[in-house]
Scaffold this motif. Structure first.
Motif, short mmCIF file in Angstrom:
data_model
loop_
_atom_site.label_atom_id
_atom_site.label_comp_id
_atom_site.label_asym_id
_atom_site.label_seq_id
_atom_site.Cartn_x
_atom_site.Cartn_y
_atom_site.Cartn_z
N GLY A 60 0.68 -1.31 0.16
CA GLY A 60 0.08 0.13 -0.12
C GLY A 60 0.73 1.24 0.03
N LEU A 61 2.10 1.43 0.24
CA LEU A 61 3.04 2.31 0.03
C LEU A 61 3.16 2.90 -1.34
CD1 LEU A 61 5.99 1.49 2.61
CD2 LEU A 61 3.61 2.72 2.98
N ASP A 62 3.16 4.07 -1.44
CA ASP A 62 3.44 4.80 -2.76
C ASP A 62 5.02 4.81 -3.09
OD1 ASP A 62 0.86 5.47 -3.62
OD2 ASP A 62 0.93 6.76 -1.89
N VAL A 63 5.78 5.14 -2.00
CA VAL A 63 7.34 5.36 -2.12
C VAL A 63 7.96 5.02 -0.70
CG1 VAL A 63 7.18 7.69 -1.56
CG2 VAL A 63 9.01 6.95 -2.95
N VAL A 64 9.33 4.66 -0.68
CA VAL A 64 10.04 4.32 0.44
C VAL A 64 11.21 5.22 0.45
CG1 VAL A 64 11.54 2.61 1.37
CG2 VAL A 64 9.28 1.96 0.75
N THR A 65 11.55 5.69 1.53
CA THR A 65 12.72 6.44 1.88
C THR A 65 13.51 6.01 2.91
OG1 THR A 65 13.46 8.71 1.94
CG2 THR A 65 11.73 8.41 3.17
N CYS A 66 14.55 6.73 3.44
CA CYS A 66 15.37 6.08 4.60
C CYS A 66 15.60 7.28 5.46
CB CYS A 66 16.42 5.23 4.12
SG CYS A 66 17.47 6.17 3.39
N GLU A 67 15.65 7.12 6.81
CA GLU A 67 16.28 7.98 7.55
C GLU A 67 17.86 7.91 7.99
OE1 GLU A 67 15.22 8.32 11.70
OE2 GLU A 67 16.14 6.41 12.11
N PHE A 68 18.51 6.85 7.50
CA PHE A 68 19.90 6.72 7.59
C PHE A 68 20.57 5.79 6.61
CE2 PHE A 68 18.00 3.01 9.35
CZ PHE A 68 18.90 1.61 9.29
N GLU A 69 21.67 5.99 6.32
CA GLU A 69 22.24 5.15 5.13
C GLU A 69 22.90 3.95 5.18
OE1 GLU A 69 25.43 8.40 6.38
OE2 GLU A 69 23.28 7.98 6.66
N ASN A 70 22.98 3.42 6.53
CA ASN A 70 23.47 2.03 6.68
C ASN A 70 22.12 0.92 6.49
OD1 ASN A 70 26.24 2.65 7.09
ND2 ASN A 70 25.78 3.57 8.80
N ALA A 95 27.28 6.21 -0.27
CA ALA A 95 27.31 7.05 0.79
C ALA A 95 27.74 6.21 2.20
CB ALA A 95 26.29 7.90 0.96
N SER A 96 27.27 5.00 2.09
CA SER A 96 27.55 4.20 3.36
C SER A 96 28.85 3.30 3.35
CB SER A 96 26.41 2.95 3.22
OG SER A 96 26.54 2.01 2.36
N ASP A 97 29.38 3.70 2.41
CA ASP A 97 31.00 3.19 2.18
C ASP A 97 32.10 4.17 2.30
OD1 ASP A 97 33.46 1.71 1.05
OD2 ASP A 97 32.62 0.08 1.28
N ARG A 98 32.77 4.56 3.08
CA ARG A 98 33.77 5.61 2.80
C ARG A 98 34.50 5.66 1.63
NH1 ARG A 98 33.64 6.15 8.94
NH2 ARG A 98 32.76 8.28 9.31
#
Length: 377
Positions: A60-70, A95-98
């Motif tokens: 039922g979701l239209d889109v997914v995002t995240c609050e952290f990169e890992n 962005a999660s791997d330096r």
């Protein structure tokens, strides 16, 4: 419209609070039972690698995002097969791997500190000899708020420092003499439209952001223009959608060297809730849902203070004109971000008076010291 967020911490909480006035309902997936986002979002508690839970979460979701990169790569990739995911799994992976991040920044022509990849103690010693002392070793994965970092001040200590990190791969960075730490936040919509916030001046203690001043005082037009060029290269190079933060060192000549990027709403943008025409949180929601982006113009000047380890009395903060208190409903412990206070004013002199009142009421232990870090050493 229904928005899914991977993560239910304070950033998820503030995203959900920003989504509500737009008529957007929010569902968060988090591995913890007690999450700050629960005040404003429907919570699903499960492992990010649980395929059955991911399927239920996506319904039922239209889109997914995240609050952290890992976020585990398999989680974002699995969700991307069902519905749009912004930022994209590729952006999160970079962005999660330096090491991947530094390679990407070099690829798109963004200036950084001189660096080398380190995967063994022997390579750490080689990097110390090549880059010079002092240098900083940063674990390639899972480092934040000063964690996963160690300074090397003698070549013969480099191997032990790498072993101390306890990781399989790290980045060695040469020390950067700088005047101050700045960050720029930008938002890119699904149609490629981009808006940028003004540069912000940041102060850290023990690797943790303590306060941000927005807009950063004394920024030249050339420095702001370079920051906007840098963030545009990053956005276009990643085909990015949403809010992104680019943390920089301002050098003696006014030029910038990029420290790192954060593919999400960012601590140094919290001031925008009260201090900008459109907050970073609302603009992120707008961007990932394909809605028009809002103005990033500042409303006067603002100073944001993180509340670390202790929660002050509400009365002490709210007695101060222009002060806005945000508590995250997190259990106090040393070094933990429990909330923030943003002080707003029409001009710098009034802001300084109000911040002085805040410091007098709460003390440096809660608000954070006034000393700017002068060098990346």
């Amino acid at each position: 419209m229904r928005l899914g967020i991977l993560g239910g911490g304070q950033l998820g909480r503030m995203l959900a609070l920003a989504a509500a006035p737009l008529g957007v309902s929010v569902r968060c997936l988090d591995e913890k039972k007690e999450s700050p986002a629960a005040v404003a979002a429907q919570m699903h508690v499960a492992s990010y690698t649980d395929s059955t839970a991911l399927t239920r979460f996506a319904e039922g979701l239209d889109v997914v995002t995240c609050e952290f990169e890992n976020v585990p790569a398999e989680a974002s990739a699995a969700l991307a097969e069902r519905l749009p995911v912004y930022p994209s799994p590729r952006a999160l992976a970079v962005a999660s791997d330096r090491l991947a991040e530094k390679g990407f920044l070099r690829e798109v022509g963004v200036p950084t500190a001189t660096f080398a990849a380190v995967c063994t103690p022997e390579e750490a010693t080689d990097a110390a000899q090549e880059l010079g002392i002092p240098l900083v070793l940063k674990s390639a994965r899972f480092g934040y708020d000063g964690k996963g970092q160690v300074w090397v001040r003698e070549v013969h200590d480099a191997a032990a420092a790498f072993t101390q990190l306890g990781c399989s791969a790290a980045v060695a960075e040469a020390a950067v003499p700088f005047r101050r730490e700045l960050s720029i936040l930008a938002v890119r919509g699904r149609d490629g439209t981009t808006v940028r916030y003004p540069l912000v001046e940041n102060y850290h203690e023990a690797g943790i952001l303590r306060r941000s001043l927005a807009p950063a005082p004394g920024v030249s037009a050339a420095t702001q223009a370079q920051a906007e060029q840098v963030v545009q290269r990053v956005l276009e190079g990643l085909d990015y959608v949403g809010v992104i933060a680019v943390e920089c060192f301002e050098l003696a000549d006014g030029g910038l060297a990029v420290n790192e990027i954060a593919p999400r709403v960012h601590n140094s943008g919290h001031w925008s809730i009260e201090g900008a025409e459109t907050s970073q949180f609302e603009n992120h929601v707008r961007a990932v849902l394909g809605l028009p982006l809002g103005s990033t113009a500042p409303r006067g000047v603002s100073e944001m203070h993180n509340l670390i380890g202790k929660v002050p009395s509400r009365e002490a903060v709210l007695h101060i004109p222009g002060a806005h208190l945000h508590l995250y409903d997190k259990t106090p412990r040393p070094g933990r971000k429990l909330g923030h206070v943003t002080v707003c004013a029409e001009d710098a002199a009034t802001l300084a008076e109000r911040v002085a009142q805040l410091r007098a009421r709460l003390g440096d232990e809660v608000v954070g010291g006034a000393t700017r870090m002068q060098a990346h050493v």
